[in-house]
Design a protein around this motif. Structure first.
Motif, PDB file in Angstrom:
ATOM      1  N   TYR A   1       0.866  -1.184   0.000  1.00 47.76           N
ATOM      2  CA  TYR A   1       0.000   0.000   0.000  1.00 47.76           C
ATOM      3  C   TYR A   1       0.898   1.229   0.000  1.00 47.76           C
ATOM      4  N   ILE A   2       0.837   1.989  -1.063  1.00 50.65           N
ATOM      5  CA  ILE A   2       1.677   3.180  -1.201  1.00 50.65           C
ATOM      6  C   ILE A   2       0.745   4.369  -1.399  1.00 50.65           C
ATOM      7  N   PRO A   3       0.784   5.372  -0.516  1.00 51.04           N
ATOM      8  CA  PRO A   3      -0.067   6.552  -0.709  1.00 51.04           C
ATOM      9  C   PRO A   3       0.539   7.463  -1.778  1.00 51.04           C
ATOM     10  N   ALA A   4       0.654   6.927  -2.996  1.00 44.99           N
ATOM     11  CA  ALA A   4       1.405   7.589  -4.060  1.00 44.99           C
ATOM     12  C   ALA A   4       0.857   8.975  -4.385  1.00 44.99           C
ATOM     13  N   THR A   5      -0.467   9.103  -4.452  1.00 47.56           N
ATOM     14  CA  THR A   5      -1.054  10.395  -4.803  1.00 47.56           C
ATOM     15  C   THR A   5      -0.780  11.425  -3.714  1.00 47.56           C
ATOM     16  N   SER A   6      -0.870  11.025  -2.438  1.00 49.62           N
ATOM     17  CA  SER A   6      -0.552  11.943  -1.330  1.00 49.62           C
ATOM     18  C   SER A   6       0.902  12.380  -1.362  1.00 49.62           C
ATOM     19  N   ILE A   7       1.797  11.414  -1.559  1.00 48.23           N
ATOM     20  CA  ILE A   7       3.226  11.733  -1.607  1.00 48.23           C
ATOM     21  C   ILE A   7       3.489  12.716  -2.749  1.00 48.23           C
ATOM     22  N   ALA A   8       2.900  12.439  -3.922  1.00 52.43           N
ATOM     23  CA  ALA A   8       3.095  13.300  -5.088  1.00 52.43           C
ATOM     24  C   ALA A   8       2.607  14.720  -4.790  1.00 52.43           C
ATOM     25  N   ASN A   9       1.427  14.839  -4.174  1.00 51.99           N
ATOM     26  CA  ASN A   9       0.883  16.158  -3.860  1.00 51.99           C
ATOM     27  C   ASN A   9       1.749  16.894  -2.844  1.00 51.99           C
ATOM     28  N   GLU A  10       2.197  16.165  -1.803  1.00 49.45           N
ATOM     29  CA  GLU A  10       3.052  16.786  -0.776  1.00 49.45           C
ATOM     30  C   GLU A  10       4.358  17.294  -1.375  1.00 49.45           C
ATOM     31  N   GLN A  11       4.871  16.583  -2.366  1.00 47.88           N
ATOM     32  CA  GLN A  11       6.151  16.951  -2.971  1.00 47.88           C
ATOM     33  C   GLN A  11       5.995  17.975  -4.094  1.00 47.88           C
ATOM     34  N   GLY A  12       4.748  18.360  -4.380  1.00 40.59           N
ATOM     35  CA  GLY A  12       4.515  19.318  -5.454  1.00 40.59           C
ATOM     36  C   GLY A  12       4.688  18.722  -6.844  1.00 40.59           C
ATOM     37  N   ILE A  13       4.550  17.389  -6.935  1.00 47.58           N
ATOM     38  CA  ILE A  13       4.664  16.710  -8.238  1.00 47.58           C
ATOM     39  C   ILE A  13       3.404  15.868  -8.444  1.00 47.58           C
ATOM     40  N   SER A  14       2.261  16.540  -8.367  1.00 51.64           N
ATOM     41  CA  SER A  14       0.978  15.837  -8.303  1.00 51.64           C
ATOM     42  C   SER A  14       0.716  14.915  -9.487  1.00 51.64           C
ATOM     43  N   THR A  15       1.367  15.151 -10.614  1.00 53.54           N
ATOM     44  CA  THR A  15       1.116  14.300 -11.783  1.00 53.54           C
ATOM     45  C   THR A  15       1.979  13.040 -11.783  1.00 53.54           C
ATOM     46  N   LEU A  16       2.802  12.851 -10.748  1.00 53.09           N
ATOM     47  CA  LEU A  16       3.768  11.757 -10.803  1.00 53.09           C
ATOM     48  C   LEU A  16       3.529  10.629  -9.798  1.00 53.09           C
ATOM     49  N   ALA A  17       2.285  10.477  -9.347  1.00 54.18           N
ATOM     50  CA  ALA A  17       1.961   9.334  -8.479  1.00 54.18           C
ATOM     51  C   ALA A  17       2.297   8.024  -9.190  1.00 54.18           C
ATOM     52  N   ASN A  18       2.113   8.002 -10.517  1.00 56.16           N
ATOM     53  CA  ASN A  18       2.419   6.806 -11.305  1.00 56.16           C
ATOM     54  C   ASN A  18       3.881   6.388 -11.149  1.00 56.16           C
ATOM     55  N   MET A  19       4.783   7.368 -11.139  1.00 55.28           N
ATOM     56  CA  MET A  19       6.203   7.032 -11.059  1.00 55.28           C
ATOM     57  C   MET A  19       6.625   6.707  -9.627  1.00 55.28           C
ATOM     58  N   ILE A  20       5.912   7.261  -8.657  1.00 54.53           N
ATOM     59  CA  ILE A  20       6.186   6.903  -7.258  1.00 54.53           C
ATOM     60  C   ILE A  20       5.856   5.424  -7.046  1.00 54.53           C
ATOM     61  N   ILE A  21       4.679   5.012  -7.502  1.00 55.61           N
ATOM     62  CA  ILE A  21       4.287   3.611  -7.323  1.00 55.61           C
ATOM     63  C   ILE A  21       5.195   2.701  -8.158  1.00 55.61           C
ATOM     64  N   THR A  22       5.670   3.190  -9.317  1.00 56.62           N
ATOM     65  CA  THR A  22       6.585   2.408 -10.151  1.00 56.62           C
ATOM     66  C   THR A  22       7.937   2.247  -9.456  1.00 56.62           C
ATOM     67  N   GLY A  23       8.375   3.259  -8.716  1.00 60.27           N
ATOM     68  CA  GLY A  23       9.618   3.142  -7.955  1.00 60.27           C
ATOM     69  C   GLY A  23       9.547   2.011  -6.942  1.00 60.27           C
ATOM     70  N   LYS A  24       8.396   1.884  -6.269  1.00 62.13           N
ATOM     71  CA  LYS A  24       8.191   0.793  -5.312  1.00 62.13           C
ATOM     72  C   LYS A  24       8.174  -0.551  -6.044  1.00 62.13           C
ATOM     73  N   LEU A  25       7.545  -0.569  -7.214  1.00 62.27           N
ATOM     74  CA  LEU A  25       7.503  -1.776  -8.047  1.00 62.27           C
ATOM     75  C   LEU A  25       8.914  -2.252  -8.381  1.00 62.27           C
ATOM     76  N   LEU A  26       9.786  -1.323  -8.806  1.00 63.69           N
ATOM     77  CA  LEU A  26      11.155  -1.686  -9.175  1.00 63.69           C
ATOM     78  C   LEU A  26      11.900  -2.277  -7.980  1.00 63.69           C
ATOM     79  N   LYS A  27      11.583  -1.779  -6.781  1.00 64.28           N
ATOM     80  CA  LYS A  27      12.262  -2.277  -5.580  1.00 64.28           C
ATOM     81  C   LYS A  27      11.806  -3.694  -5.238  1.00 64.28           C
ATOM     82  N   GLU A  28      10.516  -3.967  -5.375  1.00 63.12           N
ATOM     83  CA  GLU A  28       9.945  -5.222  -4.880  1.00 63.12           C
ATOM     84  C   GLU A  28       9.913  -6.349  -5.905  1.00 63.12           C
ATOM     85  N   VAL A  29      10.186  -6.044  -7.167  1.00 64.90           N
ATOM     86  CA  VAL A  29      10.197  -7.082  -8.204  1.00 64.90           C
ATOM     87  C   VAL A  29      11.639  -7.255  -8.676  1.00 64.90           C
TER      88      VAL A  29
END
Length: 178
Positions: A113-141
């Motif tokens: 469970y990754i709060p990707a949209t929240s993290i993106a908004n907090e960081q001022g990169i609201s359009t990049l929730a997709n890449m935040i969740i992809t970063g977690k994907l790269l780590k776990e696969v």
């Protein structure tokens, strides 16, 4: 034993689902793996459903269709509802927990469970929730891995948007570190 990873990215149009999938496919391609990337849109486009099947393999790929994903990235509730039961036992499900409040009901899969949209908004990169969740994907696969993200990023981020390379890299790292 063949080393193949079937990934399904799913969410709303406009969430960068196809972009994230294309990034993962390019990463595999640049690592000399066999890849396929198959986008699929609902009729509504932005705001409708979007998903893409990505297959990364050490062997030739027979069909680009991912019916039973090893990995599901669900960026909205309709996607989780639709595909949760399609994931193979022992597979992995990545959930944007900002947009999806329910938990995965299955007990035979690993869930992140990754709060990707929240993290993106907090960081001022609201359009990049997709890449935040992809970063977690790269780590776990393990087959994907985080090394070598620069070359595929420069393939999927167009030259006229080159200023977005660093921020995409930042988003991947945020997800990786989450």
């Amino acid at each position: 034993m063949s080393n193949t990873c079937n990934i399904l990215f799913a969410g709303f149009g406009g969430q960068g689902i196809l972009f994230a999938g294309k990034f993962v496919a390019y990463k595999g391609l640049l690592e000399n793996k066999q890849v396929s990337w198959l986008p699929s849109y609902g009729p509504e486009m932005r705001g409708g459903t979007a998903n893409c099947s990505v297959i990364v393999s050490d062997e030739p790929i027979g069909s680009p269709i991912v019916g039973k994903p090893d990995v599901l990235v669900a960026m909205n509730l309709p996607s989780l509802d639709k595909y949760e039961n399609e994931v193979v036992p022992g597979g992995k499900i990545f959930v944007d927990s900002t947009l999806i409040s329910r938990k995965v009901e299955r007990t035979d899969v690993d869930v992140y469970y990754i709060p990707a949209t929240s993290i993106a908004n907090e960081q001022g990169i609201s359009t990049l929730a997709n890449m935040i969740i992809t970063g977690k994907l790269l780590k776990e696969v393990p087959m994907l891995g985080f090394d070598g993200i620069d070359a595929p990023l420069s393939k999927v981020v167009s030259a006229r948007k080159a200023h977005l390379l660093e921020v995409n890299k930042t988003a991947l790292k945020l997800g990786y570190d989450y």
